[in-house]
Design an enzyme around this catalytic site. Structure first.
Site, PDB file in Angstrom:
ATOM      1  N   ARG A   1      42.220  45.635  30.888  1.00  0.00           N
ATOM      2  CA  ARG A   1      43.289  46.439  31.485  1.00  0.00           C
ATOM      3  C   ARG A   1      43.119  47.890  31.041  1.00  0.00           C
ATOM      4  O   ARG A   1      42.321  48.173  30.151  1.00  0.00           O
ATOM      5  CB  ARG A   1      44.672  45.891  31.106  1.00  0.00           C
ATOM      6  CG  ARG A   1      44.775  45.607  29.586  1.00  0.00           C
ATOM      7  CD  ARG A   1      46.075  45.908  28.986  1.00  0.00           C
ATOM      8  NE  ARG A   1      46.432  47.295  29.102  1.00  0.00           N
ATOM      9  CZ  ARG A   1      45.918  48.289  28.364  1.00  0.00           C
ATOM     10  NH1 ARG A   1      45.011  48.067  27.419  1.00  0.00           N
ATOM     11  NH2 ARG A   1      46.334  49.542  28.531  1.00  0.00           N
TER      12      ARG A   1
ATOM     13  N   GLN B   1      51.815  46.300  25.392  1.00  0.00           N
ATOM     14  CA  GLN B   1      50.501  46.923  25.129  1.00  0.00           C
ATOM     15  C   GLN B   1      50.557  47.848  23.918  1.00  0.00           C
ATOM     16  O   GLN B   1      49.576  48.007  23.200  1.00  0.00           O
ATOM     17  CB  GLN B   1      50.037  47.728  26.361  1.00  0.00           C
ATOM     18  CG  GLN B   1      49.595  46.883  27.547  1.00  0.00           C
ATOM     19  CD  GLN B   1      50.739  46.592  28.503  1.00  0.00           C
ATOM     20  OE1 GLN B   1      51.897  46.538  28.091  1.00  0.00           O
ATOM     21  NE2 GLN B   1      50.433  46.379  29.767  1.00  0.00           N
TER      22      GLN B   1
ATOM     23  N   ASP C   1      47.394  56.204  35.521  1.00  0.00           N
ATOM     24  CA  ASP C   1      46.692  55.250  36.384  1.00  0.00           C
ATOM     25  C   ASP C   1      46.273  55.872  37.698  1.00  0.00           C
ATOM     26  O   ASP C   1      45.312  55.429  38.328  1.00  0.00           O
ATOM     27  CB  ASP C   1      47.561  54.013  36.630  1.00  0.00           C
ATOM     28  CG  ASP C   1      47.577  53.155  35.377  1.00  0.00           C
ATOM     29  OD1 ASP C   1      48.366  53.454  34.462  1.00  0.00           O
ATOM     30  OD2 ASP C   1      46.748  52.235  35.294  1.00  0.00           O
TER      31      ASP C   1
ATOM     32  N   LYS D   1      52.239  53.596  33.134  1.00  0.00           N
ATOM     33  CA  LYS D   1      53.021  52.415  32.728  1.00  0.00           C
ATOM     34  C   LYS D   1      54.527  52.646  32.857  1.00  0.00           C
ATOM     35  O   LYS D   1      55.024  53.724  32.500  1.00  0.00           O
ATOM     36  CB  LYS D   1      52.640  52.066  31.279  1.00  0.00           C
ATOM     37  CG  LYS D   1      53.325  50.862  30.664  1.00  0.00           C
ATOM     38  CD  LYS D   1      53.226  49.618  31.503  1.00  0.00           C
ATOM     39  CE  LYS D   1      51.819  49.207  31.829  1.00  0.00           C
ATOM     40  NZ  LYS D   1      51.733  48.190  32.913  1.00  0.00           N
TER      41      LYS D   1
HETATM   42  O1  MRU Z   1      49.119  47.516  33.028  1.00  0.00           O
HETATM   43  P1  MRU Z   1      48.123  48.225  32.162  1.00  0.00           P
HETATM   44  O2  MRU Z   1      48.156  47.787  30.749  1.00  0.00           O
HETATM   45  O3  MRU Z   1      46.734  48.213  32.760  1.00  0.00           O
HETATM   46  O4  MRU Z   1      48.605  49.756  32.203  1.00  0.00           O
HETATM   47  C1  MRU Z   1      47.820  50.712  31.555  1.00  0.00           C
HETATM   48  C2  MRU Z   1      48.419  52.067  31.532  1.00  0.00           C
HETATM   49  O5  MRU Z   1      49.449  52.320  32.107  1.00  0.00           O
HETATM   50  C3  MRU Z   1      47.642  53.140  30.826  1.00  0.00           C
HETATM   51  O6  MRU Z   1      48.493  54.115  30.333  1.00  0.00           O
HETATM   52  C4  MRU Z   1      46.645  53.793  31.803  1.00  0.00           C
HETATM   53  O7  MRU Z   1      45.920  52.839  32.514  1.00  0.00           O
HETATM   54  C5  MRU Z   1      45.720  54.717  31.122  1.00  0.00           C
HETATM   55  S1  MRU Z   1      44.555  53.872  30.108  1.00  0.00           S
HETATM   56  C6  MRU Z   1      43.503  55.037  29.472  1.00  0.00           C
END
Ligand code: MRU
Length: 356
Positions: free
Chosen positions: A51, A203, A244, A255
């Protein structure tokens, strides 16, 4: 990182399969999964074994190679269609992080170019694998550079708040926001990192603390709802987190909970920075309104580690991301430098600039 035992590889290509740390098992178990097919990779991305936006782009790229490497069709429309099916299937694993479609589009372009240039399938497969490795290697460099660029924000030791996990686990290595934090720590400029637990999948609590501990960075875990209290008490100097997908005007999908933090930071006069590589920018989108937000299973909210935390039949709404309008963002740290307002102009300007 202070010693070799603290260095980990979240994603490794072993020549035949993709080996990843199963992030769903951390911090309790350091388990590695060997992914041998595109379907294995798709499932790993879907269930968050791997992830973080850059990490799913890298994994998707290797997954694409795994999905086409045994295709036996000759070069014709069937080959192209079969490749497109593999790319579409991987791309449907998660919709919000643009790094996945960015990587898959890059590889599909490579396939189409190969067909146009009269390459045979073996040659095309070879160049697809080379591209996947390049995406992986490049991400390490991008993340190192983001960390270096982020040092500009640390003229003195600071207390930083971060959200979710943006470290080596979420990228090829080093991370994005977490790369800024570890670089600042190595320069003696981190007093404290406040780590949001990041409900529902934790996370922050499970992964960011694991990484900060390995890197020897001082940190404390907080429940997400404590962030405002800490800001109000003057305990936070700076917020840095990841992204993202970033649209042309700087609106940022990250997130769930990021928008709340951005509004709180503005209310309390605290600088709010996003850190991301060029592969997280989606210049085809004028604003964040057009970013698709992934909705995940209700059980991620109604249960914790498989244990129900609400009466049976309770329904839940579980958006995995939110959009922070650019007016709340102080700057976006990229490998090319920090983008400051006016984002409407400066995002495109920085993305058109050759990497430093
Ligand atoms: O659902 P996830 O754990 O994949 O979400 C990840 C995030 O929101 C991170 O902040 C984002 O992907 C940046 S990772 C360098």
């Amino acid at each position: 990182m202070s010693s070799s035992e603290n260095v980990f590889e979240s994603i490794r290509w072993d020549g035949e399969s993709l080996v990843i740390i199963d992030q769903t098992k951390l911090p309790g178990e350091e388990n590695y999964l060997e992914l041998k097919t595109a379907e294995d990779v798709r499932n790993a991305i879907r269930r968050l074994s791997v992830r973080g936006a850059p990490a799913i782009g890298i994994s998707g790229a290797y997954g694409f190679y795994l999905g086409i490497k045994d295709l036996e069709t000759e070069i014709d429309n069937q080959f192209l269609k079969a490749c497109r099916r593999v790319a579409d299937s991987l791309n449907s694993a998660r919709p919000t992080a643009v790094n996945l479609s960015w990587a898959l589009n890059k590889l599909m372009d490579q396939v189409e170019r190969g067909v146009r240039d009269g390459q045979n399938t073996d040659e095309i497969k070879k160049s697809v694998l080379a591209d996947a490795v390049q995406i992986h290697d490049e991400d390490r460099e991008l993340c190192r550079s983001i960390g270096e660029k982020g040092l500009q924000l640390f003229d003195q030791p600071k207390r930083v708040l971060t959200h979710c996990n943006t470290g080596g686990l979420a990228t090829g290595q080093f991370g994005t926001a977490l790369s800024c934090i570890t670089h600042a720590h190595n320069a003696g400029n981190i007093n404290q990192v406040w780590v949001d637990e990041t409900r529902p999948l934790l996370q922050g609590a499970r992964l960011t603390t694991w990484e900060l501990r390995k890197a020897g960075v001082p940190h404390s875990l907080i429940v997400d709802s404590a962030a405002g209290f800490l800001m109000q008490r003057g305990e936070v100097d700076l917020v840095i987190l990841g992204a993202d997908r970033i649209s042309r005007n700087g609106d940022t999908a990250n997130k769930i909970g990021t928008y709340t933090l951005a509004v709180l930071a503005k209310e309390n006069g605290i600088p709010f920075y996003v850190a991301a590589p060029y592969s997280t920018f989606d210049l085809s989108l004028a604003s964040g309104d057009d970013i698709e937000i992934e909705l995940r299973d209700e059980e991620e909210v109604t249960a914790l580690n498989g244990h129900p935390i609400s009466p049976g039949q309770t329904s839940a709404y579980n958006p995995a991301f939110d959009i922070t309008p650019h007016r709340y963002i102080s700057g976006i740290i990229t490998e090319r430098g920090i983008i400051y307002p006016d984002f409407e102009k400066n995002v495109v300007r920085m993305m058109n600039r050759a990497p430093a």
